[in-house]
Design a protein around this motif. Structure first.
Motif, PDB file in Angstrom:
ATOM      1  N   GLY A   1       0.840  -1.189   0.000  1.00 61.59           N
ATOM      2  CA  GLY A   1       0.000   0.000   0.000  1.00 61.59           C
ATOM      3  C   GLY A   1       0.874   1.237   0.000  1.00 61.59           C
ATOM      4  O   GLY A   1       2.100   1.160  -0.028  1.00 61.59           O
ATOM      5  N   MET A   2       0.252   2.396   0.007  1.00 62.10           N
ATOM      6  CA  MET A   2       0.986   3.660  -0.004  1.00 62.10           C
ATOM      7  C   MET A   2       1.200   4.137   1.424  1.00 62.10           C
ATOM      8  O   MET A   2       0.240   4.408   2.149  1.00 62.10           O
ATOM      9  N   ILE A   3       2.471   4.205   1.809  1.00 63.86           N
ATOM     10  CA  ILE A   3       2.845   4.607   3.160  1.00 63.86           C
ATOM     11  C   ILE A   3       3.984   5.602   3.058  1.00 63.86           C
ATOM     12  O   ILE A   3       4.911   5.417   2.254  1.00 63.86           O
ATOM     13  N   MET A   4       3.967   6.655   3.835  1.00 70.43           N
ATOM     14  CA  MET A   4       5.066   7.619   3.829  1.00 70.43           C
ATOM     15  C   MET A   4       6.155   7.129   4.774  1.00 70.43           C
ATOM     16  O   MET A   4       6.038   7.225   5.991  1.00 70.43           O
ATOM     17  N   THR A   5       7.222   6.551   4.205  1.00 75.11           N
ATOM     18  CA  THR A   5       8.358   6.064   4.979  1.00 75.11           C
ATOM     19  C   THR A   5       9.638   6.594   4.345  1.00 75.11           C
ATOM     20  O   THR A   5       9.607   7.395   3.411  1.00 75.11           O
TER      21      THR A   5
ATOM     22  N   GLY B   1      -5.482   6.851  -0.408  1.00 78.12           N
ATOM     23  CA  GLY B   1      -5.623   6.001   0.773  1.00 78.12           C
ATOM     24  C   GLY B   1      -4.294   5.634   1.397  1.00 78.12           C
ATOM     25  O   GLY B   1      -3.896   4.462   1.371  1.00 78.12           O
ATOM     26  N   PHE B   2      -3.600   6.632   1.943  1.00 78.73           N
ATOM     27  CA  PHE B   2      -2.333   6.340   2.610  1.00 78.73           C
ATOM     28  C   PHE B   2      -2.575   5.465   3.834  1.00 78.73           C
ATOM     29  O   PHE B   2      -3.546   5.664   4.578  1.00 78.73           O
TER      30      PHE B   2
ATOM     31  N   GLY C   1       0.463  -0.809   6.653  1.00 82.80           N
ATOM     32  CA  GLY C   1       1.314  -1.136   5.510  1.00 82.80           C
ATOM     33  C   GLY C   1       2.091  -2.424   5.689  1.00 82.80           C
ATOM     34  O   GLY C   1       2.427  -3.089   4.705  1.00 82.80           O
ATOM     35  N   SER C   2       2.369  -2.786   6.923  1.00 80.23           N
ATOM     36  CA  SER C   2       3.098  -4.029   7.201  1.00 80.23           C
ATOM     37  C   SER C   2       2.188  -5.239   7.290  1.00 80.23           C
ATOM     38  O   SER C   2       2.656  -6.383   7.291  1.00 80.23           O
ATOM     39  N   ALA C   3       0.883  -5.006   7.351  1.00 80.18           N
ATOM     40  CA  ALA C   3      -0.059  -6.097   7.630  1.00 80.18           C
ATOM     41  C   ALA C   3      -0.053  -7.179   6.561  1.00 80.18           C
ATOM     42  O   ALA C   3      -0.103  -8.371   6.875  1.00 80.18           O
ATOM     43  N   THR C   4       0.019  -6.790   5.276  1.00 84.28           N
ATOM     44  CA  THR C   4      -0.040  -7.810   4.228  1.00 84.28           C
ATOM     45  C   THR C   4       1.225  -8.666   4.229  1.00 84.28           C
ATOM     46  O   THR C   4       1.164  -9.873   3.952  1.00 84.28           O
ATOM     47  N   SER C   5       2.371  -8.078   4.560  1.00 85.28           N
ATOM     48  CA  SER C   5       3.603  -8.871   4.678  1.00 85.28           C
ATOM     49  C   SER C   5       3.468  -9.914   5.785  1.00 85.28           C
ATOM     50  O   SER C   5       3.838 -11.079   5.606  1.00 85.28           O
ATOM     51  N   VAL C   6       2.948  -9.481   6.920  1.00 87.92           N
ATOM     52  CA  VAL C   6       2.790 -10.404   8.051  1.00 87.92           C
ATOM     53  C   VAL C   6       1.736 -11.465   7.718  1.00 87.92           C
ATOM     54  O   VAL C   6       1.903 -12.646   8.043  1.00 87.92           O
TER      55      VAL C   6
END
Length: 314
Positions: free
Chosen positions: A214-218, A242-243, A249-254
């Motif tokens: 997803g789109m996350i400001m990192t 939809g930031f 943003g880490s949820a799909t990896s986990v």
């Protein structure tokens, strides 16, 4: 497939998951999604090896995770994905620490940088996002097989839609460099690598997935300027984008690493804690067919072996 969605957090995904006795490795673990992914896996009992290239930033990240999970089992390894010799040395260190690995999350990456080259002369985004992870994963394959059932999660992006894989000039030696096209190519490579790796290791209990966080400001956006944001907005107001938070943003990896919903599956592209649908012109979500094509995945595998100067016969 699941009750989760774009607003799901890592805490929701990891609830009820028991990772005691499992070893997880997270690249790019010194900031952003890497720290949160490490924290989440450690909170479920996994022994986590946090990997990054900057020792000082990595120490700070470890302290963050320990503050959140006091009994976390953490270790670290230093390597620079933009230097294959560093990757080789780091992989040997990791294998010595953990000869059996159940979860490998290839999270590190660079986005939309000016034309730069890795130590071995590869275009920086392809070299870091794909080639370095390709070599690291292949070197860790014996530990993944030893730890089977095991999963490899490669962070791709909806940015894969910016470009298919150019197998004739992947490193921009002949064509003009365009940073978003190069980013898109590297993210397509992440998805194709997931397909190729799954084809080769699924018979030994190792499955592979590509993930759009997803789109996350990192810190991944550190090379962006106002004109880049205009490209992302594409005429929309920033409020309409939809930031996600880092936890979302880490949820799909986990989810990709731990969900029982994915047992027996692999070679897939995931977004918002679901298996992605095919991309369509009127929808920003979805996966382009060229990013999951098994023939192209095989060609990229052969090209990647040539780039690292090593053959991997699994």
């Amino acid at each position: 497939m699941s009750d989760f969605g774009s607003g799901t957090s890592t805490s929701e995904v990891i609830e009820g998951v028991d990772l005691k006795g499992k070893c997880a490795l997270v690249t790019g673990a010194s900031s952003g999604l890497g720290v949160e992914t490490s924290r989440s896996l450690a909170s479920a009992g996994a022994a986590v090896i946090m990997v990054a290239r900057d020792a000082s930033k990595l120490d700070t990240a470890v302290a963050q995770v320990r503050a959140a999970v006091p009994d976390a089992q953490l270790d670290t390894a230093l390597l620079d994905l933009a230097d294959l010799e560093s990757v080789r040395a780091g992989a040997q260190t990791i294998l010595a620490k953990c000869p059996s690995i159940q979860l490998l999350i290839n999270n590190a990456g660079v986005m939309a940088c000016p034309l730069m080259r890795t130590a071995q002369g590869f275009e920086m985004q392809l070299g870091t996002n794909h080639v370095g992870h390709f070599l690291l994963t292949c070197m860790l394959a014996p530990a993944l097989v030893a730890g089977a059932p095991a999963r490899v999660v490669n962070l791709s992006s909806a940015g894969h839609r910016f470009s298919a894989m150019d197998l004739d000039d992947p490193n921009y030696h002949r064509r003009d460099y365009e940073k978003w096209q190069a980013y898109g190519q590297s993210k397509t490579a992440n998805a194709l690598f997931s397909v190729g790796l799954d084809q080769r290791l699924q018979g030994q209990g190792v499955r592979s997935f590509a993930v759009h966080p997803g789109m996350i400001m990192t810190e991944l956006s550190r090379h962006m300027d106002p004109s880049d944001m205009e490209i992302i907005l594409a005429g929309r107001n920033i409020e309409d984008i939809g930031f996600k938070t880092v936890e979302q943003g880490s949820a799909t990896s986990v989810w990709a690493a731990t969900s029982q919903d994915l047992d027996g599956l692999g070679g897939l592209y995931l977004e918002d804690c679901h298996i992605a649908e095919p991309a369509t012109p009127d929808n920003e979500a979805g996966i382009e067919s060229y990013a999951l094509d098994p023939v192209t995945a095989d060609k990229l595998w052969q090209l990647s072996e040539d780039m690292v100067g090593e053959n991997f016969n699994f």
